[in-house]
Design an enzyme around this catalytic site. Structure first.
Site, PDB file in Angstrom:
ATOM      1  N   GLU A 158       0.876  -1.181   0.000  1.00  0.00           N
ATOM      2  CA  GLU A 158       0.000   0.000   0.000  1.00  0.00           C
ATOM      3  C   GLU A 158       0.906   1.222   0.000  1.00  0.00           C
ATOM      4  O   GLU A 158       1.462   1.577   1.038  1.00  0.00           O
ATOM      5  CB  GLU A 158      -0.911  -0.024   1.235  1.00  0.00           C
ATOM      6  N   CYS A 174      -1.960   9.513   2.435  1.00  0.00           N
ATOM      7  CA  CYS A 174      -1.519   8.898   1.171  1.00  0.00           C
ATOM      8  C   CYS A 174      -2.393   9.310  -0.008  1.00  0.00           C
ATOM      9  O   CYS A 174      -1.919   9.392  -1.135  1.00  0.00           O
ATOM     10  CB  CYS A 174      -1.506   7.384   1.311  1.00  0.00           C
TER      11      CYS A 174
HETATM   12  P1  NAD Z   1       7.535   5.036   7.762  1.00  0.00           P
HETATM   13  O1  NAD Z   1       8.802   5.825   7.736  1.00  0.00           O
HETATM   14  O2  NAD Z   1       6.814   4.885   9.050  1.00  0.00           O
HETATM   15  O3  NAD Z   1       7.885   3.597   7.156  1.00  0.00           O
HETATM   16  C1  NAD Z   1       6.897   2.613   7.026  1.00  0.00           C
HETATM   17  C2  NAD Z   1       7.358   1.343   7.735  1.00  0.00           C
HETATM   18  O4  NAD Z   1       8.513   0.839   7.086  1.00  0.00           O
HETATM   19  C3  NAD Z   1       7.735   1.571   9.186  1.00  0.00           C
HETATM   20  O5  NAD Z   1       7.133   0.581   9.972  1.00  0.00           O
HETATM   21  C4  NAD Z   1       9.237   1.501   9.180  1.00  0.00           C
HETATM   22  O6  NAD Z   1       9.774   0.989  10.376  1.00  0.00           O
HETATM   23  C5  NAD Z   1       9.536   0.567   8.029  1.00  0.00           C
HETATM   24  N1  NAD Z   1      10.823   0.836   7.401  1.00  0.00           N
HETATM   25  C6  NAD Z   1      11.361   2.049   7.116  1.00  0.00           C
HETATM   26  N2  NAD Z   1      12.543   1.896   6.501  1.00  0.00           N
HETATM   27  C7  NAD Z   1      12.757   0.564   6.384  1.00  0.00           C
HETATM   28  C8  NAD Z   1      13.811  -0.233   5.832  1.00  0.00           C
HETATM   29  N3  NAD Z   1      14.887   0.318   5.274  1.00  0.00           N
HETATM   30  N4  NAD Z   1      13.698  -1.577   5.875  1.00  0.00           N
HETATM   31  C9  NAD Z   1      12.607  -2.143   6.439  1.00  0.00           C
HETATM   32  N5  NAD Z   1      11.596  -1.432   6.983  1.00  0.00           N
HETATM   33  C10 NAD Z   1      11.658  -0.105   6.963  1.00  0.00           C
HETATM   34  O7  NAD Z   1       6.471   5.620   6.770  1.00  0.00           O
HETATM   35  P2  NAD Z   1       6.673   6.302   5.340  1.00  0.00           P
HETATM   36  O8  NAD Z   1       7.219   5.341   4.370  1.00  0.00           O
HETATM   37  O9  NAD Z   1       7.314   7.636   5.498  1.00  0.00           O
HETATM   38  O10 NAD Z   1       5.118   6.541   5.020  1.00  0.00           O
HETATM   39  C11 NAD Z   1       4.702   7.511   4.117  1.00  0.00           C
HETATM   40  C12 NAD Z   1       4.437   6.896   2.767  1.00  0.00           C
HETATM   41  O11 NAD Z   1       3.457   5.883   2.903  1.00  0.00           O
HETATM   42  C13 NAD Z   1       3.871   7.875   1.766  1.00  0.00           C
HETATM   43  O12 NAD Z   1       4.435   7.624   0.505  1.00  0.00           O
HETATM   44  C14 NAD Z   1       2.384   7.551   1.742  1.00  0.00           C
HETATM   45  O13 NAD Z   1       1.737   7.896   0.547  1.00  0.00           O
HETATM   46  C15 NAD Z   1       2.406   6.076   1.968  1.00  0.00           C
HETATM   47  N6  NAD Z   1       1.159   5.627   2.565  1.00  0.00           N
HETATM   48  C16 NAD Z   1       0.366   4.808   1.858  1.00  0.00           C
HETATM   49  C17 NAD Z   1      -0.851   4.416   2.387  1.00  0.00           C
HETATM   50  C18 NAD Z   1      -1.776   3.514   1.628  1.00  0.00           C
HETATM   51  O14 NAD Z   1      -2.700   3.010   2.228  1.00  0.00           O
HETATM   52  N7  NAD Z   1      -1.575   3.295   0.344  1.00  0.00           N
HETATM   53  C19 NAD Z   1      -1.231   4.856   3.643  1.00  0.00           C
HETATM   54  C20 NAD Z   1      -0.376   5.682   4.342  1.00  0.00           C
HETATM   55  C21 NAD Z   1       0.822   6.064   3.806  1.00  0.00           C
END
Ligand code: NAD
Length: 469
Positions: free
Chosen positions: A223, A257
Site C-alpha cells: 500500500e 496517502c
Molecule cells: P515510515 O517511515 O513509518 O515507514 C513505514 C514502515 O517501514 C515503518 O514501519 C518503518 O519501520 C519501516 N521501514 C522504514 N525503513 C525501512 C527499511 N529500510 N527496511 C525495512 N523497513 C523499513 O512511513 P513512510 O514510508 O514515510 O510513510 C509515508 C508513505 O506511505 C507515503 O508515501 C504515503 O503515501 C504512503 N502511505 C500509503 C498508504 C496507503 O494506504 N496506500 C497509507 C499511508 C501512507
C-alpha cells in the site's frame, strides 16, 4: 492470554534475538489449528473492538503527542477504522468463510472454493495514521484465520508504545504479537519466513520488502503513495470544489496517502479557484494554524525540512510560513509551478498544494498519463462526458468525482494502488480475501467412473476426443 508484546526500539532493552523465537511461537500456534476456528476469530475481533472502545482516549493522547492530531481526525480517520472494519468482519464472518459453490460440471462432480488461512503474516505500518493502518489490516488477517506480527512505525513512538502496552491485553498473544522498532528490527523481521507480508509506506522501502519476500516466495500486498492529481474543469462548482480540496489536502497537514497532491485547473478559472481555496482555509482555521488544535503538525524535523525545501523558490499564492521549531507548515498554495520543478517530481506528503493551469481536459489527461499511476485521482466537473473520459483514459488506484479522500470510507470497495502506487488491495471483504488462499476443490462420487478416459488410448477413443474438442 498474557501481555507479552516485545518492546524493541525505541525501548532499548528488548533484544532483536527475540524476533526469530517469537515468529516460531506464532507458527506453532498457527500449526496447532487454533486460529482456524471461527470462534477464535470472533473472540479476537471482539477483543479489537473492546481495545478500541476502552483505549480511544489513550490513543488520542498518544497521537497528539506524536504529531498534534486533532481529536476529531484521530478518532474519525485513524482509531475509528478499527471498529468499522472489525464490526463488518464480525457481521460477515460466516458468509465470507462459507465454501463458495462453483457449480456442477457433467461427469466431474461438485466444485467449490474454500478460503484457507495463509499462516503467519507480517503487517508493517507507517506513521501518518499509525493506529488504523496497523490494525485495519489485522482485522482481515484475523478474519481469515491467520497468526500475525504487527510492526508499527517507530516515527510515531508514543502511539507505538501505547499499542505495545495495551493491545496484548485484548488479544491472543501466542497468535498475534507486536514488535516495536525501526530499520534494524524490521530488517530482522524480514529475514523470517512469513506467509504474507502487507506493507504500507513509501515505494523505496516497498522494494526492500519485496526483495526480502522473494527469498521465500512470500506474496506481498503493498500500500504505497504517489502524486494524486485533482482535475478541475470549468463546469465545476468552484466554492464547493475549493472546500472539498482544501479539506482533503490540509487534513493531517497533507500527510495522507490519498491527499490531493496537486491541482490541474482549467486556466479560465485558476484565479477564482485559488481565491476560494484561500477562503476555505481561512474558514477552517480562522487564519491561524500555528496554535490551532484543528491543524496537525509535520511529524518530525526530517519531514519538516523535506517539505519546506520543496517550497523554496516557488511562487506562493497564500500561506508559506514554515517554523522548524514547531514542525509547523501553514496550509500553502503555490501558483505558476513548473511541471519540471522539484515539487512536481515526487509525492509532497505535506500541506503544500501546487496549482497548474491547463487548457482543458485533454491537457489534464495527458499530464496525468505522463506521470506514474497515482493512488487516487480526483475530478471536479459537472459534465458526465468529461467524467467518462477521465475515468476511461487514466489509471489510478481509486478515484473520487467531485470529492476528495471520501472514497476510502466505503469498506465495500477495495482500497489499493496500481503500478508504483501499490499492489493488491484491502478493506472489508477485500481484506479477508487478501489474507486468504482461494482453494479450488472438486468433489467426485464413486458411482460414475468413465473408463474411456484411462489408457490404453485406442484409435477409436482418440477419434472421439477429436470430435468432442
Ligand atoms: P515510515 O517511515 O513509518 O515507514 C513505514 C514502515 O517501514 C515503518 O514501519 C518503518 O519501520 C519501516 N521501514 C522504514 N525503513 C525501512 C527499511 N529500510 N527496511 C525495512 N523497513 C523499513 O512511513 P513512510 O514510508 O514515510 O510513510 C509515508 C508513505 O506511505 C507515503 O508515501 C504515503 O503515501 C504512503 N502511505 C500509503 C498508504 C496507503 O494506504 N496506500 C497509507 C499511508 C501512507
Amino acid at each position: 492470554m498474557s501481555a507479552t508484546a516485545i518492546h524493541l526500539a525505541p525501548v532499548p532493552t528488548s533484544p532483536i534475538e527475540e524476533i526469530a523465537p517469537l515468529v516460531a511461537r506464532l507458527r506453532e500456534t498457527f500449526d496447532s489449528g487454533r486460529t482456524r476456528s471461527l470462534e477464535w476469530r470472533r473472540q479476537q475481533l471482539k477483543g479489537l473492538i473492546r481495545f478500541a472502545d476502552e483505549n480511544s482516549d489513550a490513543l488520542v493522547k498518544a497521537l497528539q503527542a506524536d504529531m498534534g492530531k486533532p481529536e476529531l481526525e484521530a478518532r474519525a480517520a485513524d482509531i475509528g477504522q478499527i471498529n468499522v472494519e472489525a464490526k463488518l468482519a464480525l457481521k460477515n464472518l460466516k458468509k465470507w468463510t462459507r465454501p463458495q459453490s462453483a457449480g456442477k460440471v457433467p461427469f466431474m462432480g461438485k466444485s467449490f472454493v474454500v478460503r484457507d488461512p495463509l499462516g503467519v503474516v507480517l503487517i508493517i505500518a507507517p506513521w501518518n495514521y499509525p493506529v488504523g493502518l496497523l490494525l485495519s489490516p489485522l482485522v482481515g488477517a484475523i478474519a481469515a484465520g491467520n497468526a500475525a506480527v504487527l510492526k508499527p512505525s517507530e516515527v510515531t513512538a508514543h502511539t507505538s508504545a501505547a499499542l505495545a502496552e495495551l493491545l496484548p491485553q485484548y488479544l491472543d498473544t501466542d497468535a498475534i504479537a507486536l514488535v516495536e522498532g525501526g530499520v534494524p528490527e524490521t530488517s530482522a523481521l524480514l529475514e523470517q519466513r512469513f506467509d504474507h507480508i502487507m506493507y504500507t509506506g513509501n515505494g523505496s522501502v516497498a522494494k526492500v520488502v519485496m526483495e526480502a519476500a522473494a527469498k521465500y516466495l512470500t506474496p506481498v500486498t503493498l500500500e504505497l503513495g504517489g502524486k494524486s492529481p485533482c482535475i478541475v474543469d470549468r463546469t465545476a462548482d468552484i466554492p464547493v470544489t475549493a472546500r472539498r480540496i482544501a479539506w482533503g489536502k490540509f487534513m493531517n497537514a497533507g500527510q495522507t496517502c490519498i491527499a490531493p497532491d496537486y491541482i490541474l485547473v482549467d486556466e479560465s478559472i485558476e484565479d477564482e479557484l485559488i481565491r476560494e481555496l484561500e477562503k476555505s482555509v481561512n474558514e477552517f482555521y480562522g487564519g491561524e494554524t500555528l496554535e490551532n488544535t484543528d491543524y496537525t503538525r509535520i511529524v518530525n524535523a526530517r519531514h519538516h525540512k523535506r517539505v519546506s525545501d520543496l517550497m523554496a523558490g516557488e511562487e506562493i499564492a497564500f500561506g508559506g510560513e514554515s517554523r522548524a521549531e514547531d514542525c509547523h507548515i501553514e496550509p500553502t498554495v503555490l501558483r505558476n509551478v513548473s511541471p519540471d520543478s522539484p515539487i512536481m517530481a515526487s509525492e509532497i506528503f505535506g500541506p503544500v498544494l501546487p496549482v497548474l493551469p491547463v487548457k482543458g481536459v485533454d491537457d489534464a489527461i495527458d499530464f496525468v498519463n505522463r506521470g506514474e499511476k497515482p493512488l487516487a485521482l480526483y475530478l471536479f466537473s459537472g459534465d458526465s462526458g468529461t467524467e467518462e473520459r477521465v475515468l476511461g483514459e487514466t489509471s489510478s488506484g481509486g478515484a473520487c468525482i467531485n470529492g476528495t479522500i471520501m472514497h476510502i470510507g466505503n469498506s465495500k470497495m477495495p482500497f489499493g494502488g496500481v503500478g508504483p502506487s501499490g499492489m493488491g488491495a484491502y478493506h472489508g471483504k477485500y481484506s479477508f480475501e487478501t489474507f486468504s488462499h482461494r482453494k479450488a476443490v472438486l468433489r467426485r462420487g464413486f458411482k460414475f467412473d468413465i473408463k474411456m478416459m484411462y489408457p490404453p488410448y485406442t484409435e477409436k477413443r482418440t477419434k472421439m476426443v477429436k470430435k468432442m474438442m
